[in-house]
Design an enzyme around this catalytic site. Structure first.
Site, PDB file in Angstrom:
ATOM      1  N   GLU A 144      12.683 -10.609  73.346  1.00  0.00           N
ATOM      2  CA  GLU A 144      13.923 -10.770  74.644  1.00  0.00           C
ATOM      3  C   GLU A 144      15.217  -9.799  74.317  1.00  0.00           C
ATOM      4  OE1 GLU A 144      16.523 -14.284  75.221  1.00  0.00           O
ATOM      5  OE2 GLU A 144      15.639 -14.337  73.517  1.00  0.00           O
ATOM      6  N   SER A 199      17.022 -18.618  68.678  1.00  0.00           N
ATOM      7  CA  SER A 199      15.679 -18.005  67.911  1.00  0.00           C
ATOM      8  C   SER A 199      14.737 -17.613  68.661  1.00  0.00           C
ATOM      9  CB  SER A 199      14.946 -18.409  67.018  1.00  0.00           C
ATOM     10  OG  SER A 199      15.060 -19.813  67.052  1.00  0.00           O
ATOM     11  N   CYS A 200      15.417 -18.023  70.201  1.00  0.00           N
ATOM     12  CA  CYS A 200      13.878 -17.858  71.221  1.00  0.00           C
ATOM     13  C   CYS A 200      13.734 -16.426  71.776  1.00  0.00           C
ATOM     14  CB  CYS A 200      13.853 -19.342  72.365  1.00  0.00           C
ATOM     15  SG  CYS A 200      15.152 -18.727  73.567  1.00  0.00           S
ATOM     16  N   GLY A 201      12.732 -16.707  72.639  1.00  0.00           N
ATOM     17  CA  GLY A 201      12.330 -15.407  73.095  1.00  0.00           C
ATOM     18  C   GLY A 201      11.298 -15.968  74.657  1.00  0.00           C
TER      19      GLY A 201
END
Length: 287
Positions: free
Chosen positions: A226, A114-116
């Site tokens: 992202e 779930s990162c950006g």
């Protein structure tokens, strides 16, 4: 090779009644991506379409742009101490003429589902590595992409109807690629929405379909920086999400010319950038 779903025991409580039963869960396993034999990144993903995921990842990083840039992708045998193949390590071999940039400023080696990325450095990285401008006119050979709000409003239901694994687990994100006329071109599911987009883009690269200059990308959940980055790097002019965008995603959309739609729910939606591609029939109100 890892399975898309796995079974686990769960204690179920319903109106005070307790029972034990098996439950179907979405599988999540690490995938290490190597570039020409060198470890590059690790992402947590749902197994399946791993080669497409790796190829799409490298499109978003500015390494691959055309099918000829990609020599081959293989699973790495002997990835463990005992020499067995876990199918969790892939090696991407590029054409000898492909320039390999310095990735250290663009992405951490490890990414979660779930990162950006954050900050002005990320905006600059996209600006300098994007192969195609967001140009949906094909050099003047076709009119610009125009999308009716009514068409956009129909897309989330069509995406949801096509989510096969979600129906069994309730735990997957999805990304779908539609034509400007609303035809479903492809859909991928993954525990990480950015992985689902990578799988779409990677499949398009392998089919020689980049840039995706007359398409609409729809994602479940929110629109992070992202995801906007991946749309821009694939030449996609319209990104729509069923939830909110981040501020940096809006900044990138405004800077790149990407049409960004959020909170796409029923007939309601917010257009954060690129409103020229949306056929607005009523005058906009101030507020």
């Amino acid at each position: 090779m890892g399975r898309v779903t796995e079974r686990r025991k769960v204690i179920r409580i319903r109106d005070g009644a307790v029972s034990t039963r098996p439950d179907t869960l979405v599988a999540e396993e690490p995938l290490e991506i190597r570039l020409n034999g060198k470890p590059l990144a690790i992402t947590m993903r749902t197994p399946g379409d791993d080669f497409a995921l790796a190829a799409g990842f490298l499109v978003s990083e500015g390494v691959l742009a055309e099918r000829k840039d990609l020599q081959n992708i293989v699973y790495c045998a002997g990835a463990t101490a005992d020499g067995s193949n876990t199918y969790n390590v892939v090696d991407v071999r590029t054409d000898p003429g492909v320039a390999l940039p310095d990735f250290t400023l663009e992405r951490n080696v490890y990414t979660t589902s779930s990162c950006g990325l954050c900050g002005k450095a990320s905006l600059d990285a996209v600006r300098t590595t994007a192969r195609w401008p967001i140009d949906d006119t094909h050099g003047g050979e076709a009119p610009p992409v125009r999308v009716d709000p009514e068409l956009l409003a129909d897309l989330p239901d069509r995406l949801r109807a096509a989510q096969r694994v979600f129906d069994r687990t309730g735990g997957l994100h999805a990304a779908a690629l539609f034509s400007e006329d609303g035809e479903l071109l492809d859909i991928r599911e993954d525990v990480g929405r950015h992985n689902a987009v990578d799988k779409l883009v990677g499949r398009a690269l392998k089919n020689g379909a980049l840039p995706l200059s007359r398409t609409i990308l729809l994602v479940s959940g929110r629109a992070s920086f992202e995801l906007a980055q991946k749309a821009v790097m694939a030449g996609i002019p319209v990104l729509a999400a069923v939830s909110a965008p981040s501020s940096l995603a809006v900044d990138l959309a405004l800077e790149s010319g990407l049409t960004l739609v959020g909170f796409l729910r029923g007939s309601s939606m917010n257009v954060y950038a690129g409103e020229d591609r949306i056929t607005l029939r009523a005058a906009a109100t101030q507020g």
